[in-house]
Design an enzyme around this catalytic site. Structure first.
Site, PDB file in Angstrom:
ATOM      1  N   SER A 127       0.849  -1.198   0.000  1.00 41.01           N
ATOM      2  CA  SER A 127       0.000   0.000   0.000  1.00 41.01           C
ATOM      3  C   SER A 127       0.881   1.243   0.000  1.00 41.01           C
ATOM      4  CB  SER A 127      -0.872  -0.003   1.255  1.00 41.01           C
ATOM      5  OG  SER A 127      -1.475   1.262   1.437  1.00 41.01           O
ATOM      6  N   TYR A 140      -1.560  -0.657  10.357  1.00 37.52           N
ATOM      7  CA  TYR A 140      -1.631  -0.992   8.926  1.00 37.52           C
ATOM      8  C   TYR A 140      -0.422  -0.428   8.194  1.00 37.52           C
ATOM      9  CZ  TYR A 140      -3.585  -1.334   4.192  1.00 37.52           C
ATOM     10  OH  TYR A 140      -3.789  -1.631   2.863  1.00 37.52           O
TER      11      TYR A 140
END
Ligand SMILES: NC(=O)c1ccc[n+]([C@@H]2O[C@H](COP(=O)([O-])OP(=O)(O)OC[C@H]3O[C@@H](n4cnc5c(N)ncnc54)[C@H](OP(=O)(O)O)[C@@H]3O)[C@@H](O)[C@H]2O)c1
Length: 238
Positions: free
Chosen positions: A146, A161
């Site tokens: 990501s 995350y």
């Protein structure tokens, strides 16, 4: 692509199901893993109904990515059924930081759980499946990362995350270095902000756009890049 075999984790929905669909369309045998066998079977049925005549085929395998027993069973099944593995897409991932979470006030268990799924599971899958790639001297490993894991852009918000995707990128570099010269190419990619259950309805990109770079990396020619981080088929900063 006929005869080539791919494993896609978290293939029952979202970006993973779209990666699996595109690989089947290219003629691959795709083992679409899902922790819920019925959901995996339903997604395979949809993909095969659409692309079954293109030479590829999707089949499902029940895989909870944090379960070592499931991972061992997957490796045994792929070895027995196909005797080879060309592609591993580590797509399954979670974003469980509570809304508004900050590193300074967050619960460490969130990090442990996030790292189990987003970092340690991809490592365990690579460890279990790499021998099948080495056997054939051909492998493409794609870690779905990501932009939130980019150190160059690192900021606050969703700390567990973000840290997990940075660690996944480190894993990409480490494994790429360990297998250099063996025709196994290992890369990270960012799908961008994609309309899925995780990305939500306001995301700016379609599943097709989000999956495209993963499929490109999964089908790189021999001598292609390894140890890189890509967005829309172009290298991006770590
Ligand atoms: N969507 C975005 O905007 C975006 C942006 C950047 C990166 N990503 C990354 O892209 C990947 C796919 O995301 P997505 O948007 O498609 O997410 P999603 O719609 O939430 O789907 C996540 C998939 O991962 C599976 N999964 C989660 N934990 C698992 C576990 N422990 N064992 C097995 N499967 C597990 C889910 O299975 P269940 O259906 O059983 O829950 C589901 O198939 C993730 O790695 C995510 O971090 C997404």
């Amino acid at each position: 692509m006929s005869g080539t075999v791919a494993v896609v984790t978290g293939g029952n929905r979202g970006i993973g199901s779209e990666i699996a669909r595109q690989l089947v369309k290219l003629g691959m045998q795709v083992v679409l893993t899902s922790r819920d066998a019925a959901k995996g079977a339903a997604t395979c049925k949809t993909i095969n109904a659409r692309h079954g005549t293109d030479g590829g085929q999707a089949s499902t395998f029940k895989l909870e990515v944090t379960d070592a027993g499931d991972i061992g069973a997957l490796a045994a099944q792929v070895a027995e059924q196909f005797g080879r593995l060309d592609v591993l897409v580590n797509n399954a991932g979670i974003q469980i930081d509570p809304k508004g979470s900050r590193a300074l006030n967050s619960d460490l268990q969130t990090y442990r759980d996030t790292f189990e799924t987003n970092v340690l599971a991809p490592l365990a899958l690579i460890q279990a499946l790499l021998p099948l790639m080495k056997k054939n001297k051909h492998g493409r490993i794609v870690n779905v990362s990501s932009g939130l894991g980019q150190l160059a852009e690192m900021s606050s918000g969703t700390p567990a995350y973000r840290m997990s995707k940075t660690a996944l990128n480190a894993l990409t570099r480490i494994v790429a270095a360990e297998v250099r010269g063996s025709n196994i190419l290992v890369n990270s990619m960012s799908p961008g902000w994609v309309k899925s259950d995780m990305g939500g309805p306001y995301a700016t990109r379609t599943l097709e756009q989000g999956a495209d770079t993963a499929v490109w990396l999964a089908t790189l020619p021999d001598g292609g890049p390894s140890g890189g981080f890509f967005y829309d088929r172009a290298p991006i900063a770590w």
